[in-house]
Design an enzyme around this catalytic site. Structure first.
Site, mmCIF file in Angstrom:
data_model
loop_
_atom_site.group_PDB
_atom_site.id
_atom_site.type_symbol
_atom_site.label_atom_id
_atom_site.label_comp_id
_atom_site.label_asym_id
_atom_site.label_seq_id
_atom_site.Cartn_x
_atom_site.Cartn_y
_atom_site.Cartn_z
ATOM 1 N N LYS A 71 -24.335 44.130 -18.154
ATOM 2 C CA LYS A 71 -25.731 43.940 -18.088
ATOM 3 C C LYS A 71 -26.344 45.246 -18.751
ATOM 4 C CE LYS A 71 -27.490 45.291 -14.264
ATOM 5 N NZ LYS A 71 -28.820 46.225 -14.179
ATOM 6 N N ASN A 72 -26.008 46.158 -18.350
ATOM 7 C CA ASN A 72 -26.507 47.368 -18.615
ATOM 8 C C ASN A 72 -26.202 47.929 -20.146
ATOM 9 O OD1 ASN A 72 -27.382 47.675 -16.044
ATOM 10 N ND2 ASN A 72 -26.125 49.251 -15.308
ATOM 11 N N ARG A 76 -38.261 55.588 -8.753
ATOM 12 C CA ARG A 76 -37.544 55.732 -10.006
ATOM 13 C C ARG A 76 -38.734 55.992 -11.016
ATOM 14 N NH1 ARG A 76 -33.434 50.498 -10.388
ATOM 15 N NH2 ARG A 76 -32.450 51.884 -12.225
ATOM 16 N N PRO A 77 -38.988 57.201 -11.230
ATOM 17 C CA PRO A 77 -40.004 57.707 -11.962
ATOM 18 C C PRO A 77 -39.635 57.522 -13.488
ATOM 19 C CG PRO A 77 -39.074 59.697 -11.090
ATOM 20 C CD PRO A 77 -38.389 58.412 -10.378
ATOM 21 N N ILE A 78 -40.480 57.665 -14.398
ATOM 22 C CA ILE A 78 -40.053 57.481 -15.825
ATOM 23 C C ILE A 78 -40.691 58.880 -16.726
ATOM 24 C CG2 ILE A 78 -40.170 55.106 -15.983
ATOM 25 C CD1 ILE A 78 -43.045 55.163 -17.218
ATOM 26 N N ASP A 79 -40.750 59.954 -15.908
ATOM 27 C CA ASP A 79 -41.266 61.264 -16.305
ATOM 28 C C ASP A 79 -40.624 61.864 -17.588
ATOM 29 O OD1 ASP A 79 -39.401 61.530 -14.104
ATOM 30 O OD2 ASP A 79 -39.674 63.694 -14.556
ATOM 31 N N ILE A 109 -27.180 60.292 -7.029
ATOM 32 C CA ILE A 109 -27.995 59.919 -7.949
ATOM 33 C C ILE A 109 -29.252 59.288 -7.645
ATOM 34 C CG2 ILE A 109 -27.940 58.188 -10.340
ATOM 35 C CD1 ILE A 109 -25.940 60.394 -10.331
ATOM 36 N N ASP A 133 -23.146 52.958 -9.316
ATOM 37 C CA ASP A 133 -23.250 51.413 -9.154
ATOM 38 C C ASP A 133 -22.068 50.987 -8.583
ATOM 39 O OD1 ASP A 133 -25.013 51.038 -12.278
ATOM 40 O OD2 ASP A 133 -25.700 51.506 -10.331
ATOM 41 N N ARG A 163 -29.036 38.881 -10.525
ATOM 42 C CA ARG A 163 -29.552 39.868 -11.729
ATOM 43 C C ARG A 163 -28.621 40.236 -12.618
ATOM 44 N NH1 ARG A 163 -32.532 44.276 -9.989
ATOM 45 N NH2 ARG A 163 -32.517 44.584 -11.993
ATOM 46 N N CYS A 197 -34.260 47.542 -9.072
ATOM 47 C CA CYS A 197 -33.659 47.718 -7.602
ATOM 48 C C CYS A 197 -34.305 48.800 -6.976
ATOM 49 C CB CYS A 197 -32.160 47.984 -7.774
ATOM 50 S SG CYS A 197 -31.083 46.339 -8.187
ATOM 51 N N ARG A 246 -35.958 47.083 -14.251
ATOM 52 C CA ARG A 246 -35.916 48.498 -14.573
ATOM 53 C C ARG A 246 -36.098 48.473 -16.298
ATOM 54 N NH1 ARG A 246 -37.506 53.673 -13.333
ATOM 55 N NH2 ARG A 246 -36.221 55.093 -14.578
HETATM 56 C C1 EPZ Z 1 -29.502 53.123 -15.319
HETATM 57 O O1 EPZ Z 1 -30.643 53.082 -14.399
HETATM 58 C C2 EPZ Z 1 -28.759 51.664 -14.755
HETATM 59 N N1 EPZ Z 1 -29.613 50.444 -14.980
HETATM 60 C C3 EPZ Z 1 -28.530 51.926 -13.436
HETATM 61 O O2 EPZ Z 1 -28.047 50.627 -13.003
HETATM 62 C C4 EPZ Z 1 -27.686 52.998 -12.935
HETATM 63 O O3 EPZ Z 1 -27.345 53.011 -11.605
HETATM 64 C C5 EPZ Z 1 -28.082 54.214 -13.471
HETATM 65 O O4 EPZ Z 1 -28.633 54.087 -15.005
HETATM 66 C C6 EPZ Z 1 -27.468 55.582 -13.416
HETATM 67 O O5 EPZ Z 1 -26.138 55.309 -13.897
HETATM 68 C C7 EPZ Z 1 -29.544 50.124 -16.279
HETATM 69 O O6 EPZ Z 1 -28.834 50.604 -17.163
HETATM 70 C C8 EPZ Z 1 -30.424 48.763 -16.572
HETATM 71 P P1 EPZ Z 1 -31.365 56.989 -14.577
HETATM 72 P P2 EPZ Z 1 -31.662 54.180 -14.883
HETATM 73 O O7 EPZ Z 1 -32.571 57.168 -15.371
HETATM 74 O O8 EPZ Z 1 -31.777 54.418 -16.299
HETATM 75 C C9 EPZ Z 1 -34.075 59.890 -12.129
HETATM 76 C C10 EPZ Z 1 -27.417 48.582 -11.803
HETATM 77 O O9 EPZ Z 1 -27.071 48.582 -10.566
HETATM 78 N N2 EPZ Z 1 -34.853 59.768 -13.309
HETATM 79 O O10 EPZ Z 1 -30.097 57.598 -15.156
HETATM 80 O O11 EPZ Z 1 -33.023 53.912 -14.077
HETATM 81 C C11 EPZ Z 1 -34.205 58.494 -11.267
HETATM 82 O O12 EPZ Z 1 -35.076 58.178 -10.356
HETATM 83 C C12 EPZ Z 1 -28.449 49.603 -12.007
HETATM 84 O O13 EPZ Z 1 -26.955 48.083 -12.510
HETATM 85 C C13 EPZ Z 1 -36.078 60.594 -12.995
HETATM 86 O O14 EPZ Z 1 -36.491 61.204 -12.059
HETATM 87 O O15 EPZ Z 1 -31.100 55.448 -14.441
HETATM 88 C C14 EPZ Z 1 -32.472 58.603 -10.747
HETATM 89 O O16 EPZ Z 1 -32.653 59.461 -9.591
HETATM 90 C C15 EPZ Z 1 -29.019 50.127 -10.862
HETATM 91 N N3 EPZ Z 1 -36.978 60.350 -14.102
HETATM 92 C C16 EPZ Z 1 -31.843 59.382 -11.802
HETATM 93 O O17 EPZ Z 1 -32.692 60.174 -12.408
HETATM 94 C C17 EPZ Z 1 -36.957 59.669 -15.114
HETATM 95 O O18 EPZ Z 1 -37.663 59.751 -16.168
HETATM 96 C C18 EPZ Z 1 -30.945 58.573 -12.471
HETATM 97 O O19 EPZ Z 1 -31.608 57.677 -13.312
HETATM 98 C C19 EPZ Z 1 -35.828 58.763 -15.265
HETATM 99 C C20 EPZ Z 1 -34.865 59.024 -14.286
#
Ligand code: EPZ
Length: 419
Positions: free
Chosen positions: A22-23, A121-124, A330, A308, A400, A116, A92
């Site tokens: 999926k990812n 889950r910010p996007i900053d 995480i 995950d 999903r 989820c 997401r």
């Molecule tokens: C990806 O999510 C995966 N989703 C998640 O899998 C996975 O848990 C995660 O990476 C970590 O490995 C997909 O690939 C579709 P991150 P993502 O950005 O990209 C913080 C599943 O179960 N953060 O690495 O959203 C965030 O809040 C899903 O398949 C910011 O603060 O994860 C988190 O605490 C769940 N600001 C941490 O970083 C940002 O701009 C890791 O998030 C971006 C992230």
């Protein structure tokens, strides 16, 4: 709303071919839009997040077709640059389309993505990187608009404060056709990022260093479509292995990505399971009761233990002999599945980011509600171990990310039905 009815208490035995990731599929589908060509993705999982991404692509003007495990997208006539709030909310990964749209169209308009509920889950990091590449970004009431001056972003040096998977992927997508070179320091190293880069290189992108902490992307004038096979889903693999380890029995996982699964396998084998890996197969046999894991299980960015897989491994350890301690590093809120496991008889104490799991001898079936994708799968892991019947409601969370979940469980000899 559909639900799963699971009859637990039996050992499992069977063979299972692992679904596509999926990812990996989701960012690659966004990348297909970026290419503006025709892409055929093999081993694409039939899951609802992929159907959501397909709806986004169609909304951008692509022609999408599914046949078997092959997803074909013709982005040649596509020219959209907006995604509705409703579609953004579905998952997401919708945020991944930002990089693809601005990379191809020079602009995009999106809302805050769904996905989820694992805490904020910010996007900053995504937005800060795009600004560094020259994007002009406005946020009006949750509607985010990005514009690249002159229609093109400019390569930049980006230091990520955290190796965010999504931010790394968005930067790669934005930088692939930008002017000049982009350096990502502290990039995420997940295998799915390497798969995205493998796809983009096949389309003509100039990317190196993926899988390491520094990735360099040299913008190219144009990309072309390609045929590509999506990597296997290492988290679905961890789920089914945890299921068999927990219930006892043996299984063969085919089309597995053994190397990508190593961070999980090295922890699972500490429970006393016998695990043999070879090429693209994993054999697991679990005779006696699992042993609790002595060392703290810390979720970390790859190549650390994957967040995950935390819920599904926890579900397997609730009936282990001894105590196991998890540390979720995480996400802020990734223990939502523990209430359901306690309802089935588990002894789990959550103290902030730490969860202490004291093994109990047995579990009893219960009616539980899936809280999120991996949490729902964890309830099925526990349900297959529990005596009696477990009903899992709100299984749309599970659909999903897991392709034909009940079919996979049945391949392992598990008793499950969807009603
Ligand atoms: C990806 O999510 C995966 N989703 C998640 O899998 C996975 O848990 C995660 O990476 C970590 O490995 C997909 O690939 C579709 P991150 P993502 O950005 O990209 C913080 C599943 O179960 N953060 O690495 O959203 C965030 O809040 C899903 O398949 C910011 O603060 O994860 C988190 O605490 C769940 N600001 C941490 O970083 C940002 O701009 C890791 O998030 C971006 C992230």
């Amino acid at each position: 709303m559909q639900k799963f009815i699971i009859t637990g208490g039996s050992r499992l035995s069977g063979e299972l071919t692992l679904q596509g990731s999926k990812n990996s599929a989701l960012p690659i589908m966004a990348a297909a839009f970026l290419t503006g060509g025709v892409c055929t993705l093999d081993n694409c999982p039939r899951i609802t997040d992929v159907y959501s991404a397909s709806r986004i692509l169609s909304g951008l003007g692509c022609k999408c077709t599914f046949s078997g495990g092959e997803f074909r997208v013709d982005a040649s006539g596509a020219g959209g640059s907006e995604i509705s709030a409703a579609l953004m909310k579905e998952m997401r990964s919708s945020i991944m389309f930002m990089g693809a749209m601005i990379g191809r169209m020079g602009r995009c308009s999106v809302s805050v993505p769904g996905g989820c509920e694992l805490g904020p889950r910010p996007i900053d990091m995504h937005l800060s990187a795009l600004r560094k590449m020259g994007a002009v970004i406005t946020d009006e009431g949750g509607r985010i608009t990005c514009k690249a001056p002159g229609g093109k972003l400019t390569g930049a040096k980006i230091n990520l404060p955290f190796p965010s998977v999504g931010a790394t992927e968005n930067i790669i997508l934005s930088a692939a056709t930008a002017e000049g070179e982009t350096y990502i320091n502290n990039a995420a190293r997940e295998p799915e990022i390497c798969d995205l880069c493998g796809f983009l290189r096949r389309c003509g992108a100039d990317i190196r260093g993926d899988g390491e902490s520094t990735v360099v992307i040299k913008g190219v004038k144009r990309l072309n479509g390609c045929d590509y096979t999506i990597m296997p889903d290492r988290i679905a693999g961890a789920t089914y292995l945890s299921m068999t380890a927990s219930a006892g029995g043996e299984m063969i996982l085919k089309n597995a990505c053994t190397e990508a699964m190593e961070p999980f396998l090295s922890v699972l084998e500490q429970t006393g399971c016998r695990i043999i890996t070879g090429n693209d197969r994993i054999y697991l046999r679990c005779g006696a009761r699992l042993k609790g894991i002595h060392d703290r299980i810390r979720t970390m960015p790859h190549p650390g233990f994957p967040t995950d897989a935390q819920a599904v491994l926890m579900a397997a350890l609730v009936t282990a002999e001894g105590t196991s301690v998890f540390e979720e590093n995480i996400f802020d809120c990734r223990y939502r599945h523990t209430d359901a496991l306690r309802k089935m008889g588990a002894d789990i104490e959550v103290l902030g980011k730490v969860a202490v799991v004291r093994g109990v001898k047995s579990l009893s079936g219960a009616v539980v509600t899936a809280t999120d994708l991996r949490g729902g799968a964890a309830m099925a892991v526990a349900g297959l171990k529990a005596a009696g019947e477990t009903v899992i409601t709100d299984i749309s969370h599970i659909d999903r990310g897991y392709e034909n979940f009940e079919g996979a469980v049945e391949c392992l000899g598990g008793k499950i039905k969807r009603v």
